[in-house]
Motif scaffolding. Structure first.
Motif, short mmCIF file in Angstrom:
data_model
loop_
_atom_site.label_atom_id
_atom_site.label_comp_id
_atom_site.label_asym_id
_atom_site.label_seq_id
_atom_site.Cartn_x
_atom_site.Cartn_y
_atom_site.Cartn_z
N THR A 1 0.82 -1.19 0.00
CA THR A 1 0.00 0.00 0.00
C THR A 1 0.87 1.26 0.00
O THR A 1 1.82 1.38 0.79
CB THR A 1 -0.93 0.02 1.22
N GLY A 2 0.54 2.21 -0.87
CA GLY A 2 1.23 3.49 -0.88
C GLY A 2 1.51 4.03 -2.26
O GLY A 2 1.29 3.35 -3.28
N PHE A 3 2.00 5.27 -2.30
CA PHE A 3 2.37 5.92 -3.55
C PHE A 3 3.79 5.53 -3.95
O PHE A 3 4.63 5.20 -3.09
CB PHE A 3 2.29 7.44 -3.40
N TYR A 4 4.09 5.63 -5.25
CA TYR A 4 5.44 5.36 -5.72
C TYR A 4 5.71 6.14 -7.01
O TYR A 4 4.79 6.53 -7.74
CB TYR A 4 5.66 3.85 -5.97
N ILE A 5 6.99 6.36 -7.27
CA ILE A 5 7.44 6.96 -8.53
C ILE A 5 8.65 6.16 -8.99
O ILE A 5 9.30 5.47 -8.20
CB ILE A 5 7.82 8.45 -8.38
N GLY A 6 8.96 6.24 -10.28
CA GLY A 6 10.11 5.50 -10.77
C GLY A 6 10.40 5.77 -12.23
O GLY A 6 9.81 6.65 -12.86
N GLY A 7 11.33 4.98 -12.77
CA GLY A 7 11.73 5.09 -14.17
C GLY A 7 11.77 3.72 -14.81
O GLY A 7 11.78 2.69 -14.13
N GLY B 1 11.29 6.10 -19.86
CA GLY B 1 10.53 7.21 -19.31
C GLY B 1 10.29 7.09 -17.83
O GLY B 1 11.04 6.41 -17.11
N LEU B 2 9.21 7.71 -17.38
CA LEU B 2 8.87 7.79 -15.97
C LEU B 2 7.50 7.19 -15.72
O LEU B 2 6.63 7.21 -16.60
CB LEU B 2 8.89 9.25 -15.50
N GLN B 3 7.30 6.68 -14.51
CA GLN B 3 5.99 6.20 -14.09
C GLN B 3 5.72 6.62 -12.65
O GLN B 3 6.66 6.88 -11.89
CB GLN B 3 5.85 4.68 -14.22
#
Length: 235
Positions: A34-40, A77-79
């Motif tokens: 559970t939670g937010f995430y960012i990445g490449g 890219g990014l996600q």
């Protein structure tokens, strides 16, 4: 009688063999996605694009009606997204913004009475998507399926100013379609995870016409497949 009391008193004075109670074992909280995430992400893309001649007695494709290009290249890219875990089930939403190097072209694809040598070209400069994700968590290991909508800037066109009927003719650069795929993600620790993913993208067919005394119609078909790996940071 006195000896009995003396014996009891002596026993009371002897040291006990019992030690302190053992320390309680630390409770390890179960891992949660559970939670937010960012990445490449980075990977490879395969972008089949075709154009079909639908009519007109001056124009035809040498290969019998359709010319297909298969641009391939690098995608990256990014996600960003959000997961919510319910027992072993994980649901979430993810968005991507990616660019690609996929591009191809071929000249002289039309025969007939025209004097030019038309060029068929196709490319997929970039795309963005918004997808739902559904997975089953095995602690830190998460296989999932995913699907949603994709928005792309793509090229699929015939061009040659010296050809009759006049070219270029193109499907247009903006396309909205659907995407479906799946992947696996593994949490290295409570913040970092790695993933491998496959996506298939399909865009609606587009028919465009050109006029030179008569009307000549062409149908453009576009899709894409990509395989990539990614790294996410979870908050």
């Amino acid at each position: 009688m006195c000896a009995a009391f003396a014996s009891g008193a002596l026993a009371a004075d002897l040291p006990t063999m019992k030690g302190p109670p053992p320390a309680p074992m630390p409770v390890v909280a179960p891992f949660s996605w559970t939670g937010f995430y960012i990445g490449g992400n980075i990977g490879a893309v395969f972008d089949p694009d075709s154009v079909q001649d639908l009519g007109g007695n001056c124009c035809h494709f040498y290969n019998g009606g359709t010319d297909t290009l298969n641009p391939t290249g690098v995608v990256g890219g990014l996600q960003a997204g959000y997961n919510y875990q319910i027992q072993s089930f994980v649901v979430g939403v993810e968005g991507d913004l990616d660019g690609t190097s996929a591009s191809a072209s071929r000249g002289g694809v039309l025969g007939g009475s025209g004097a030019g040598q038309p060029v068929h070209s196709a490319s997929l400069p970039f795309f963005a998507d918004l997808r739902a994700r559904f997975g089953i968590a095995f602690d830190r290991f998460l296989p999932y399926v995913t699907g949603g909508v994709v928005f792309a800037d793509l090229t699929n066109k015939l061009s040659d100013t010296g050809y009759t009927p006049p070219l270029p003719v193109s499907r247009g650069s903006e396309a909205t379609g659907w995407t479906i795929g799946g992947g696996v993600e593994y949490a290295i620790d409570n913040h970092w995870s790695v993933k491998a993913e496959y996506l298939y993208m399909q865009f609606p067919d587009v028919t465009k016409s050109v006029t030179d005394g008569a009307t000549y119609a062409f149908k453009f078909k576009d899709s894409a497949q990509l395989a990539r790996v990614g790294l996410n940071y979870r908050f």
